[in-house]
Design a protein around this motif. Structure first.
Motif, PDB file in Angstrom:
ATOM      1  N   GLY A 107       0.757  -0.970   0.313  1.00  0.00           N
ATOM      2  CA  GLY A 107       0.266   0.080  -0.328  1.00  0.00           C
ATOM      3  C   GLY A 107       0.995   1.250  -0.261  1.00  0.00           C
ATOM      4  N   GLY A 108       2.029   0.982  -0.238  1.00  0.00           N
ATOM      5  CA  GLY A 108       3.002   2.082  -0.003  1.00  0.00           C
ATOM      6  C   GLY A 108       2.910   2.437  -1.900  1.00  0.00           C
ATOM      7  N   GLN A 109       4.432   3.508  -1.699  1.00  0.00           N
ATOM      8  CA  GLN A 109       4.268   4.224  -3.176  1.00  0.00           C
ATOM      9  C   GLN A 109       5.934   4.347  -3.093  1.00  0.00           C
ATOM     10  OE1 GLN A 109       3.771   8.395  -3.465  1.00  0.00           O
ATOM     11  NE2 GLN A 109       1.003   7.826  -3.007  1.00  0.00           N
ATOM     12  N   LYS A 110       6.501   3.907  -4.536  1.00  0.00           N
ATOM     13  CA  LYS A 110       7.786   3.819  -4.771  1.00  0.00           C
ATOM     14  C   LYS A 110       8.501   4.934  -4.673  1.00  0.00           C
ATOM     15  CE  LYS A 110       8.164  -0.533  -7.521  1.00  0.00           C
ATOM     16  NZ  LYS A 110       9.240  -1.003  -8.819  1.00  0.00           N
ATOM     17  N   ASN A 111       9.981   5.478  -4.392  1.00  0.00           N
ATOM     18  CA  ASN A 111      10.614   6.381  -4.124  1.00  0.00           C
ATOM     19  C   ASN A 111      11.452   5.929  -4.162  1.00  0.00           C
ATOM     20  OD1 ASN A 111      11.832   9.216  -2.984  1.00  0.00           O
ATOM     21  ND2 ASN A 111       9.869   9.713  -3.080  1.00  0.00           N
ATOM     22  N   SER A 112      12.658   6.522  -4.877  1.00  0.00           N
ATOM     23  CA  SER A 112      14.052   5.547  -4.574  1.00  0.00           C
ATOM     24  C   SER A 112      15.583   6.463  -3.339  1.00  0.00           C
ATOM     25  CB  SER A 112      14.616   5.568  -5.917  1.00  0.00           C
ATOM     26  OG  SER A 112      14.302   6.647  -6.851  1.00  0.00           O
ATOM     27  N   ALA A 113      14.931   7.393  -3.497  1.00  0.00           N
ATOM     28  CA  ALA A 113      15.498   8.434  -2.522  1.00  0.00           C
ATOM     29  C   ALA A 113      14.743   8.126  -1.134  1.00  0.00           C
ATOM     30  CB  ALA A 113      15.435  10.071  -3.106  1.00  0.00           C
ATOM     31  N   ASN A 114      13.632   8.207  -0.952  1.00  0.00           N
ATOM     32  CA  ASN A 114      13.068   7.762  -0.088  1.00  0.00           C
ATOM     33  C   ASN A 114      13.613   6.136   0.748  1.00  0.00           C
ATOM     34  OD1 ASN A 114      12.548  10.211   0.420  1.00  0.00           O
ATOM     35  ND2 ASN A 114       9.998   9.738   0.401  1.00  0.00           N
ATOM     36  N   ALA A 115      13.512   4.951  -0.067  1.00  0.00           N
ATOM     37  CA  ALA A 115      14.192   3.979   0.502  1.00  0.00           C
ATOM     38  C   ALA A 115      15.563   3.980   0.844  1.00  0.00           C
ATOM     39  CB  ALA A 115      14.023   2.967  -0.384  1.00  0.00           C
ATOM     40  N   LEU A 116      16.153   4.784  -0.190  1.00  0.00           N
ATOM     41  CA  LEU A 116      17.866   4.966   0.296  1.00  0.00           C
ATOM     42  C   LEU A 116      17.738   5.955   1.889  1.00  0.00           C
ATOM     43  CD1 LEU A 116      20.653   4.878   0.153  1.00  0.00           C
ATOM     44  CD2 LEU A 116      20.831   6.338  -1.513  1.00  0.00           C
ATOM     45  N   LYS A 117      17.540   7.101   2.198  1.00  0.00           N
ATOM     46  CA  LYS A 117      16.984   7.516   3.046  1.00  0.00           C
ATOM     47  C   LYS A 117      16.561   6.832   4.075  1.00  0.00           C
ATOM     48  CE  LYS A 117      15.000  11.232   2.374  1.00  0.00           C
ATOM     49  NZ  LYS A 117      14.428  12.465   1.749  1.00  0.00           N
ATOM     50  N   LEU A 118      15.976   5.610   4.409  1.00  0.00           N
ATOM     51  CA  LEU A 118      14.639   4.764   5.086  1.00  0.00           C
ATOM     52  C   LEU A 118      15.711   3.622   5.396  1.00  0.00           C
ATOM     53  CD1 LEU A 118      12.592   4.121   6.294  1.00  0.00           C
ATOM     54  CD2 LEU A 118      11.949   2.509   4.945  1.00  0.00           C
ATOM     55  N   VAL A 119      16.414   3.006   4.837  1.00  0.00           N
ATOM     56  CA  VAL A 119      17.551   2.220   4.831  1.00  0.00           C
ATOM     57  C   VAL A 119      19.191   2.806   5.094  1.00  0.00           C
ATOM     58  CG1 VAL A 119      19.043  -0.013   4.076  1.00  0.00           C
ATOM     59  CG2 VAL A 119      17.259   0.225   3.441  1.00  0.00           C
ATOM     60  N   ALA A 120      19.157   3.853   5.148  1.00  0.00           N
ATOM     61  CA  ALA A 120      20.721   4.199   5.545  1.00  0.00           C
ATOM     62  C   ALA A 120      20.663   5.135   7.456  1.00  0.00           C
ATOM     63  CB  ALA A 120      21.231   5.741   4.891  1.00  0.00           C
ATOM     64  N   TYR A 121      19.017   6.107   6.910  1.00  0.00           N
ATOM     65  CA  TYR A 121      19.029   6.095   8.663  1.00  0.00           C
ATOM     66  C   TYR A 121      18.874   5.349   9.529  1.00  0.00           C
ATOM     67  CZ  TYR A 121      19.677  10.855   6.418  1.00  0.00           C
ATOM     68  OH  TYR A 121      20.168  12.069   5.637  1.00  0.00           O
ATOM     69  N   SER A 122      17.632   4.129   9.394  1.00  0.00           N
ATOM     70  CA  SER A 122      17.252   3.313  10.331  1.00  0.00           C
ATOM     71  C   SER A 122      18.653   2.686  10.816  1.00  0.00           C
ATOM     72  CB  SER A 122      16.487   2.509  10.120  1.00  0.00           C
ATOM     73  OG  SER A 122      16.648   1.523   8.723  1.00  0.00           O
ATOM     74  N   SER A 123      19.456   2.693   9.262  1.00  0.00           N
ATOM     75  CA  SER A 123      20.949   1.734   9.858  1.00  0.00           C
ATOM     76  C   SER A 123      21.705   2.027  11.298  1.00  0.00           C
ATOM     77  CB  SER A 123      21.358   1.337   9.008  1.00  0.00           C
ATOM     78  OG  SER A 123      20.817   0.559   7.936  1.00  0.00           O
ATOM     79  N   THR A 124      21.367   3.746  11.290  1.00  0.00           N
ATOM     80  CA  THR A 124      22.165   4.119  11.670  1.00  0.00           C
ATOM     81  C   THR A 124      22.767   3.214  13.792  1.00  0.00           C
ATOM     82  OG1 THR A 124      21.261   6.326  11.904  1.00  0.00           O
ATOM     83  CG2 THR A 124      22.483   6.202  13.541  1.00  0.00           C
ATOM     84  N   ALA A 125      21.932   2.467  14.188  1.00  0.00           N
ATOM     85  CA  ALA A 125      22.257   1.995  15.521  1.00  0.00           C
ATOM     86  C   ALA A 125      23.236   1.131  15.434  1.00  0.00           C
ATOM     87  CB  ALA A 125      20.659   1.536  15.738  1.00  0.00           C
ATOM     88  N   ALA A 126      22.621   0.271  14.415  1.00  0.00           N
ATOM     89  CA  ALA A 126      23.377  -1.376  13.905  1.00  0.00           C
ATOM     90  C   ALA A 126      24.682  -0.854  13.709  1.00  0.00           C
ATOM     91  CB  ALA A 126      23.125  -1.516  13.056  1.00  0.00           C
ATOM     92  N   MET A 127      25.193   0.822  12.651  1.00  0.00           N
ATOM     93  CA  MET A 127      26.787   1.325  12.635  1.00  0.00           C
ATOM     94  C   MET A 127      26.923   1.477  14.080  1.00  0.00           C
ATOM     95  SD  MET A 127      26.080   2.822   8.889  1.00  0.00           S
ATOM     96  CE  MET A 127      24.888   3.367   9.234  1.00  0.00           C
TER      97      MET A 127
END
Length: 270
Positions: A100-120
Protein backbone atom coordinates in the motif's frame (compact mmCIF):
# COMPACT_ATOMS: atom_id res chain seq x y z
CA UNK A 1 22.25 19.50 9.71
CA UNK A 2 25.39 18.19 11.39
CA UNK A 3 26.19 14.51 11.63
CA UNK A 4 26.03 14.49 15.44
CA UNK A 5 22.67 16.27 15.55
CA UNK A 6 21.14 13.83 13.07
CA UNK A 7 22.49 10.80 14.93
CA UNK A 8 21.15 12.14 18.22
CA UNK A 9 17.78 12.89 16.66
CA UNK A 10 17.24 9.54 14.95
CA UNK A 11 18.41 7.62 18.02
CA UNK A 12 16.51 9.54 20.70
CA UNK A 13 13.47 11.06 18.99
CA UNK A 14 12.85 8.98 15.84
CA UNK A 15 9.11 9.67 15.72
CA UNK A 16 9.82 13.39 15.39
CA UNK A 17 12.78 13.07 13.04
CA UNK A 18 11.36 10.70 10.41
CA UNK A 19 8.82 13.24 9.04
CA UNK A 20 11.64 15.80 8.84
CA UNK A 21 13.81 13.34 6.90
CA UNK A 22 10.92 12.57 4.56
CA UNK A 23 10.64 16.26 3.65
CA UNK A 24 14.36 16.67 3.00
CA UNK A 25 15.78 16.53 -0.50
CA UNK A 26 19.05 14.68 -0.04
CA UNK A 27 20.98 13.36 -3.03
CA UNK A 28 22.55 9.93 -3.06
CA UNK A 29 26.11 11.25 -3.09
CA UNK A 30 25.45 13.71 -0.27
CA UNK A 31 23.75 11.07 1.86
CA UNK A 32 26.62 8.65 1.41
CA UNK A 33 29.50 11.08 1.86
CA UNK A 34 28.02 13.05 4.75
CA UNK A 35 26.31 10.27 6.68
CA UNK A 36 26.58 6.66 5.55
CA UNK A 37 30.32 6.54 4.88
CA UNK A 38 31.40 8.07 8.23
CA UNK A 39 29.07 5.82 10.23
CA UNK A 40 29.89 2.67 8.25
CA UNK A 41 33.52 3.20 9.22
CA UNK A 42 32.67 2.71 12.91
CA UNK A 43 32.03 -1.07 12.86
CA UNK A 44 34.73 -1.65 10.24
CA UNK A 45 37.47 0.11 12.21
CA UNK A 46 36.27 -1.18 15.58
CA UNK A 47 36.18 -4.72 14.21
CA UNK A 48 39.75 -4.40 12.97
CA UNK A 49 41.01 -3.04 16.28
CA UNK A 50 39.11 -5.64 18.28
CA UNK A 51 40.26 -8.61 16.20
CA UNK A 52 43.80 -7.60 15.20
CA UNK A 53 45.00 -5.22 17.92
CA UNK A 54 43.23 -6.12 21.16
CA UNK A 55 42.44 -9.71 20.24
CA UNK A 56 39.90 -12.13 21.64
CA UNK A 57 40.72 -13.40 25.10
CA UNK A 58 39.74 -16.92 26.08
CA UNK A 59 41.12 -19.36 28.66
CA UNK A 60 43.94 -16.98 29.44
CA UNK A 61 44.98 -16.73 25.79
CA UNK A 62 44.69 -13.77 23.43
CA UNK A 63 43.85 -14.67 19.84
CA UNK A 64 44.53 -12.03 17.19
CA UNK A 65 43.82 -11.90 13.47
CA UNK A 66 47.02 -11.10 11.49
CA UNK A 67 47.28 -7.37 10.71
CA UNK A 68 47.30 -7.79 6.92
CA UNK A 69 44.23 -10.00 7.03
CA UNK A 70 42.53 -7.69 9.51
CA UNK A 71 43.11 -4.66 7.30
CA UNK A 72 41.69 -6.43 4.27
CA UNK A 73 38.67 -7.58 6.23
CA UNK A 74 38.14 -4.01 7.42
CA UNK A 75 38.19 -2.60 3.90
CA UNK A 76 35.99 -5.40 2.56
CA UNK A 77 33.39 -5.10 5.31
CA UNK A 78 33.31 -1.32 4.93
CA UNK A 79 32.92 -1.42 1.15
CA UNK A 80 30.32 -4.15 1.13
CA UNK A 81 28.27 -2.50 3.88
CA UNK A 82 27.92 0.52 1.59
CA UNK A 83 26.77 -1.73 -1.25
CA UNK A 84 24.41 -3.62 1.05
CA UNK A 85 22.60 -0.43 2.10
CA UNK A 86 22.08 0.41 -1.56
CA UNK A 87 20.76 -3.04 -2.50
CA UNK A 88 18.42 -3.26 0.51
CA UNK A 89 17.02 0.15 -0.44
CA UNK A 90 16.28 -1.17 -3.94
CA UNK A 91 14.42 -4.09 -2.39
CA UNK A 92 12.50 -1.81 -0.06
CA UNK A 93 11.54 0.44 -2.95
CA UNK A 94 10.25 -2.52 -4.97
CA UNK A 95 8.26 -3.89 -2.02
CA UNK A 96 6.44 -0.66 -1.12
CA UNK A 97 3.51 -0.87 -3.61
CA UNK A 98 2.67 -4.38 -2.44
CA UNK A 99 2.01 -3.03 1.04
CA UNK A 100 0.00 0.00 0.00
CA UNK A 101 3.00 2.33 -0.19
CA UNK A 102 4.62 4.26 -3.01
CA UNK A 103 7.88 3.72 -4.83
CA UNK A 104 10.47 6.40 -4.15
CA UNK A 105 14.10 5.39 -4.59
CA UNK A 106 15.46 8.44 -2.75
CA UNK A 107 13.22 7.87 0.26
CA UNK A 108 13.99 4.15 0.26
CA UNK A 109 17.69 4.93 0.49
CA UNK A 110 17.11 7.45 3.28
CA UNK A 111 14.98 4.91 5.14
CA UNK A 112 17.61 2.18 5.03
CA UNK A 113 20.54 4.52 5.64
CA UNK A 114 19.14 6.35 8.64
CA UNK A 115 17.52 3.30 10.23
CA UNK A 116 20.94 1.62 10.09
CA UNK A 117 22.32 4.28 12.43
CA UNK A 118 21.90 2.22 15.59
CA UNK A 119 23.51 -0.87 14.08
CA UNK A 120 26.45 1.10 12.71
CA UNK A 121 26.99 3.00 15.96
CA UNK A 122 26.64 -0.25 17.89
CA UNK A 123 29.57 -1.53 15.86
CA UNK A 124 31.83 0.26 18.33
CA UNK A 125 31.31 -2.72 20.64
CA UNK A 126 33.35 -4.77 18.18
CA UNK A 127 36.34 -3.30 20.00
CA UNK A 128 35.58 -5.96 22.60
CA UNK A 129 34.30 -9.04 20.73
CA UNK A 130 32.85 -10.42 23.97
CA UNK A 131 30.26 -7.61 23.83
CA UNK A 132 28.61 -9.05 20.73
CA UNK A 133 25.26 -9.03 22.56
CA UNK A 134 25.40 -5.24 22.64
CA UNK A 135 25.88 -5.18 18.87
CA UNK A 136 22.90 -7.49 18.51
CA UNK A 137 20.78 -5.18 20.68
CA UNK A 138 21.81 -2.22 18.52
CA UNK A 139 20.74 -4.14 15.41
CA UNK A 140 17.33 -4.81 16.94
CA UNK A 141 16.96 -1.10 17.64
CA UNK A 142 17.72 -0.41 13.98
CA UNK A 143 14.83 -2.72 13.05
CA UNK A 144 12.60 -0.65 15.34
CA UNK A 145 13.81 2.56 13.70
CA UNK A 146 13.04 1.05 10.30
CA UNK A 147 9.52 0.17 11.42
CA UNK A 148 8.91 3.71 12.65
CA UNK A 149 10.18 5.28 9.43
CA UNK A 150 8.24 3.15 6.94
CA UNK A 151 4.95 5.12 7.06
CA UNK A 152 6.67 8.49 6.65
CA UNK A 153 9.11 7.63 3.87
CA UNK A 154 7.44 4.85 1.87
CA UNK A 155 3.86 5.90 2.70
CA UNK A 156 3.01 2.36 3.78
CA UNK A 157 -0.12 2.36 6.01
CA UNK A 158 0.75 1.88 9.67
CA UNK A 159 -1.20 -1.37 9.88
CA UNK A 160 0.99 -2.78 7.10
CA UNK A 161 4.29 -1.33 8.32
CA UNK A 162 5.10 -4.40 10.43
CA UNK A 163 4.83 -7.05 7.67
CA UNK A 164 6.69 -4.72 5.28
CA UNK A 165 9.46 -4.31 7.84
CA UNK A 166 9.59 -8.05 8.48
CA UNK A 167 9.99 -8.91 4.80
CA UNK A 168 12.65 -6.23 4.30
CA UNK A 169 14.57 -7.42 7.36
CA UNK A 170 14.57 -10.99 6.01
CA UNK A 171 16.06 -9.67 2.77
CA UNK A 172 18.64 -7.74 4.77
CA UNK A 173 19.60 -10.82 6.76
CA UNK A 174 20.14 -12.84 3.58
CA UNK A 175 22.32 -10.08 2.15
CA UNK A 176 24.17 -9.86 5.46
CA UNK A 177 25.03 -13.54 5.26
CA UNK A 178 26.38 -13.03 1.74
CA UNK A 179 28.47 -10.06 2.90
CA UNK A 180 29.89 -11.99 5.86
CA UNK A 181 30.81 -14.89 3.61
CA UNK A 182 32.56 -12.56 1.17
CA UNK A 183 34.48 -10.85 3.97
CA UNK A 184 35.37 -14.21 5.49
CA UNK A 185 37.01 -15.26 2.23
CA UNK A 186 39.73 -12.70 2.93
CA UNK A 187 40.89 -14.71 5.93
CA UNK A 188 41.78 -17.60 3.63
CA UNK A 189 42.95 -15.84 0.48
CA UNK A 190 45.34 -13.34 2.05
CA UNK A 191 46.13 -9.85 0.75
CA UNK A 192 45.37 -10.51 -2.91
CA UNK A 193 43.62 -7.21 -3.41
CA UNK A 194 41.24 -4.72 -1.95
CA UNK A 195 37.62 -4.52 -3.07
CA UNK A 196 36.15 -1.60 -4.93
CA UNK A 197 32.63 -0.74 -6.02
CA UNK A 198 31.56 0.15 -9.53
CA UNK A 199 28.15 1.49 -10.54
CA UNK A 200 26.62 1.54 -7.06
CA UNK A 201 25.76 5.24 -7.15
CA UNK A 202 23.16 5.09 -9.92
CA UNK A 203 19.94 5.12 -7.92
CA UNK A 204 17.89 5.97 -11.00
CA UNK A 205 19.04 2.90 -12.97
CA UNK A 206 18.45 -0.14 -10.74
CA UNK A 207 18.40 -2.50 -13.72
CA UNK A 208 22.17 -2.26 -14.17
CA UNK A 209 24.82 -4.21 -12.35
CA UNK A 210 26.87 -3.66 -9.22
CA UNK A 211 30.38 -5.07 -9.45
CA UNK A 212 32.65 -5.67 -6.47
CA UNK A 213 36.31 -6.49 -7.03
CA UNK A 214 37.21 -9.07 -4.39
CA UNK A 215 40.48 -10.90 -3.73
CA UNK A 216 39.07 -13.81 -5.74
CA UNK A 217 38.01 -11.68 -8.68
CA UNK A 218 35.05 -9.52 -9.65
CA UNK A 219 31.63 -10.32 -8.20
CA UNK A 220 28.66 -8.90 -10.10
CA UNK A 221 25.14 -8.47 -8.74
CA UNK A 222 22.47 -8.40 -11.45
CA UNK A 223 19.99 -5.68 -10.50
CA UNK A 224 17.46 -7.10 -12.97
CA UNK A 225 17.41 -10.39 -11.10
CA UNK A 226 17.26 -8.52 -7.80
CA UNK A 227 14.17 -6.66 -9.03
CA UNK A 228 12.54 -9.92 -10.18
CA UNK A 229 13.31 -11.56 -6.85
CA UNK A 230 11.93 -8.53 -5.02
CA UNK A 231 8.71 -8.80 -7.03
CA UNK A 232 8.30 -12.40 -5.84
CA UNK A 233 8.91 -11.28 -2.27
CA UNK A 234 6.31 -8.55 -2.77
CA UNK A 235 3.74 -11.09 -3.99
CA UNK A 236 4.40 -13.35 -1.02
CA UNK A 237 4.08 -10.35 1.27
CA UNK A 238 0.58 -9.73 -0.07
CA UNK A 239 -0.34 -13.40 0.37
CA UNK A 240 1.01 -13.32 3.92
CA UNK A 241 -1.10 -10.27 4.70
CA UNK A 242 -4.23 -11.83 3.18
CA UNK A 243 -3.75 -15.04 5.16
CA UNK A 244 -3.23 -13.03 8.35
CA UNK A 245 -6.38 -10.98 7.78
CA UNK A 246 -8.43 -14.08 6.96
CA UNK A 247 -7.13 -15.92 10.00
CA UNK A 248 -6.15 -18.84 7.78
CA UNK A 249 -3.32 -20.50 9.71
CA UNK A 250 -2.76 -23.17 7.05
CA UNK A 251 -2.34 -20.56 4.31
CA UNK A 252 -0.13 -18.51 6.63
CA UNK A 253 2.18 -21.48 7.23
CA UNK A 254 2.26 -22.25 3.50
CA UNK A 255 3.36 -18.71 2.69
CA UNK A 256 6.10 -18.94 5.31
CA UNK A 257 7.34 -22.12 3.65
CA UNK A 258 7.32 -20.40 0.27
CA UNK A 259 9.26 -17.48 1.74
CA UNK A 260 11.82 -19.89 3.13
CA UNK A 261 12.21 -21.46 -0.32
CA UNK A 262 12.43 -18.03 -1.91
CA UNK A 263 15.31 -17.11 0.39
CA UNK A 264 17.31 -19.87 -1.29
CA UNK A 265 16.66 -18.20 -4.64
CA UNK A 266 18.13 -14.89 -3.43
CA UNK A 267 20.32 -13.62 -6.30
CA UNK A 268 23.98 -13.77 -5.38
CA UNK A 269 27.10 -12.47 -7.02
CA UNK A 270 28.51 -14.18 -10.06
Amino acid sequence: MSLVVRIKGIMLTPRLVWPVIAAEETGTVALYTRYVMPLAAVPAVAGFLGASIFGVGTFGLSIRVPLATGLLQMVMSYTMSLVMIFIVSLTGNALAPGFGGQKNSANALKLVAYSSTAAMMGGVFALVPALWMMMLAASFYSVYLLFLGVPSLMLVPRQKALPYTAVLVVCGIVLGVIVNMAVGVVAYTGPAGIGSVDGAADMESPTGEVTINTPNGAVTFDMGKMEAWSAKVEALGRKLEEAQQAGDSAAFEQVLKEMNELQREQPTGK
